[in-house]
Design an enzyme around this catalytic site. Structure first.
Site, mmCIF file in Angstrom:
data_model
loop_
_atom_site.group_PDB
_atom_site.id
_atom_site.type_symbol
_atom_site.label_atom_id
_atom_site.label_comp_id
_atom_site.label_asym_id
_atom_site.label_seq_id
_atom_site.Cartn_x
_atom_site.Cartn_y
_atom_site.Cartn_z
ATOM 1 N N ARG A 68 22.325 62.606 -61.355
ATOM 2 C CA ARG A 68 22.457 64.085 -61.402
ATOM 3 C C ARG A 68 22.148 64.312 -59.643
ATOM 4 O O ARG A 68 20.900 64.406 -59.452
ATOM 5 C CB ARG A 68 21.863 64.925 -62.222
ATOM 6 N N HIS A 126 31.510 67.888 -62.504
ATOM 7 C CA HIS A 126 30.624 67.715 -63.626
ATOM 8 C C HIS A 126 31.450 67.448 -65.031
ATOM 9 O O HIS A 126 31.644 68.259 -66.038
ATOM 10 C CB HIS A 126 30.175 69.290 -63.828
ATOM 11 N N GLN A 173 29.580 68.149 -68.667
ATOM 12 C CA GLN A 173 29.846 69.242 -69.234
ATOM 13 C C GLN A 173 31.205 69.627 -69.562
ATOM 14 O O GLN A 173 31.179 70.195 -70.754
ATOM 15 C CB GLN A 173 29.353 70.273 -68.298
ATOM 16 N N ASP A 220 30.729 80.781 -64.353
ATOM 17 C CA ASP A 220 29.800 79.768 -63.901
ATOM 18 C C ASP A 220 29.000 81.003 -62.938
ATOM 19 O O ASP A 220 29.519 82.004 -62.423
ATOM 20 C CB ASP A 220 30.069 78.630 -63.092
ATOM 21 N N CYS A 269 28.688 77.471 -68.646
ATOM 22 C CA CYS A 269 27.823 76.278 -68.593
ATOM 23 C C CYS A 269 26.329 76.357 -68.708
ATOM 24 O O CYS A 269 25.659 75.438 -69.029
ATOM 25 C CB CYS A 269 28.233 75.181 -67.679
ATOM 26 N N ARG A 290 26.662 69.286 -75.821
ATOM 27 C CA ARG A 290 26.108 68.556 -74.546
ATOM 28 C C ARG A 290 25.566 67.276 -75.210
ATOM 29 O O ARG A 290 25.684 66.126 -74.577
ATOM 30 C CB ARG A 290 25.256 69.243 -73.631
#
Length: 320
Positions: free
Chosen positions: A115, A142, A145, A237, A277, A305
Site C-alpha cells: 500500500r 485501488h 476495494q 469518497d 470506501c 473487504r
C-alpha cells in the site's frame, strides 16, 4: 456463476494483482464468486484453511484500517500468517532499491501486499518479485476495494451487468478502479467531478475501450445530477485523499456542489444503494442522513473487504 450456483474454477495461481485491467471479466467475476463462497463458509463456521503454512508480507507506506485488518485477519482465518511491515520497519524507507527488496522478500514470503503512493513502486515490486504482488492501494488504483464494492453490489442486486453506478467526487484512484472494474463487468459508470479534478484521461480511454466489448457505458461529467439520474448505486469518497490534506480548504470550495445529500439522491432509482470506501467525513462529501440512512450498505461493503481479500489470497497463493 449465478448466486447459489456451482463455482467454476479459474486458475490464477502465481498472478500479480496490480490493476483490474490485467484481469478478464471472467476472472474478476470468478474472484467475486469465490469471495461470496468463502464468506458463506465463514458465516457457517466451516473450517477452511487452504493457506496453512503460507506467509504474506504487508508493506505499508500509507496507513490503513480496513486494508491492514482485512489482510491480517484474512491470512489468519485461511491458516496462514501475515507480517506487517511499515516503511520504518524495512530498508525501503532508508533507500534500499525496490528491486533488491523484492528479490530478498520473495525468498522469505509466499506473497506481498503493498500500500503505497506511486504506482511505479507497485509495478517495480511486481517486476522483480517471484511471488504474487497485490496492490493494496496506489495513487493510481485501488483494485482491492473495488472487488469488495462490486461484490457488495452483486450480493444486493443479484447482478452487475446493466446496473448504473454513479461516482461523485474526486477523480482519484477509487474513480479509476471503479471505471475499469465497471467496464469489465458491464456496469454503466458515471463520474461527476469538478473541473480540474476529473479522472486520468488515459484511464477513461482504457475504460471506454473495454466498454465497447462488454456493453458498458462510461460517462464523465461535471454535473452530479446527470451522473446520479436513475442510478442503481451512488458512490463517493473523501474530497482530500491521503497525501492531499494540505489542499483541504481549496478542495472544500471546489467540491461544494458535489455533496451526496438527500436532495441529490432523489434523482436516483428508489431502491438505490449508497457506497463509500471509508473513512467518511459526514457533512462534507456526504450528508449524515444519506450515509446513515436505509440505502447505505457501507458496513456490508467494509466487511466484504475481508472476504474479497481472502478470495484474492486463495486464488493467487493457494496450493496447486
Amino acid at each position: 456463476m449465478s448466486q447459489g450456483g456451482a463455482l467454476q474454477q479459474v486458475n490464477l495461481k502465481g498472478r500479480d494483482f496490480l490493476e483490474l485491467d490485467d484481469y478478464s471479466p471472467e476472472e474478476i467475476q470468478y474472484l467475486i464468486d469465490l469471495a461470496i463462497e468463502i464468506k458463506r463458509k465463514h458465516k457457517n463456521g466451516e473450517a477452511y484453511q487452504p493457506l496453512k503454512g503460507k506467509t504474506l508480507g504487508l508493506i505499508f507506506e500509507k496507513s490503513s484500517t480496513r486494508t491492514r485488518v482485512s489482510f491480517e485477519v484474512g491470512m489468519y482465518q485461511l491458516g496462514g500468517h501475515a507480517l506487517f511491515l511499515s516503511k520504518n520497519d524495512i530498508q525501503l524507507g532508508r533507500g534500499e532499491p525496490i528491486s533488491d527488496m523484492a528479490q530478498v522478500m520473495s525468498r522469505y514470503l509466499d506473497g506481498i501486499m503493498i500500500r503505497t503512493f506511486g504506482h511505479d513502486n507497485v509495478v517495480e515490486l511486481a517486476r522483480y518479485a517471484s511471488v504474487p504482488v497485490i496492490n493494496g492501494l496506489s495513487d493510481l488504483a485501488h483494485p482491492c476495494q473495488v472487488l469488495a464494492d462490486y461484490q457488495t453490489l452483486y450480493e444486493q442486486k443479484g447482478k452487475l451487468k446493466g446496473l448504473k453506478l454513479a461516482y461523485i467526487g474526486d477523480g482519484n484512484n477509487m474513480a479509476h478502479s471503479l471505471l475499469i472494474g465497471g467496464a469489465k463487468l458491464g456496469v454503466h459508470v458515471s463520474i461527476a467531478s469538478p473541473a480540474g479534478y476529473e479522472p486520468d484521461p488515459s484511464v477513461v480511454a482504457v475504460s471506454r475501450e473495454i466498454a465497447k466489448q462488454t456493453g458498458s457505458e462510461i460517462v464523465i461529467t461535471q454535473s452530479p445530477q446527470e451522473a446520479v439520474k436513475d442510478a442503481d448505486a451512488i458512490y463517493t469518497d473523501v474530497w482530500a485523499s491521503m497525501g492531499f490534506e494540505e489542499e483541504q480548504k481549496e478542495r472544500e470550495l471546489a467540491f461544494a456542489d458535489f455533496q451526496v445529500n438527500e436532495e441529490l439522491v432523489k434523482l436516483a432509482k428508489p431502491d438505490y444503494l449508497f457506497l463509500h470506501c471509508l473513512p467518511a467525513h459526514r457533512g462534507e462529501e456526504v450528508s449524515a442522513g444519506v450515509i446513515d440512512g436505509p440505502h447505505s450498505v457501507i458496513f456490508d461493503e467494509a466487511e466484504n473487504r475481508l472476504h474479497a481479500q481472502k478470495a484474492l489470497l486463495v486464488a493467487l497463493m493457494g496450493y496447486s
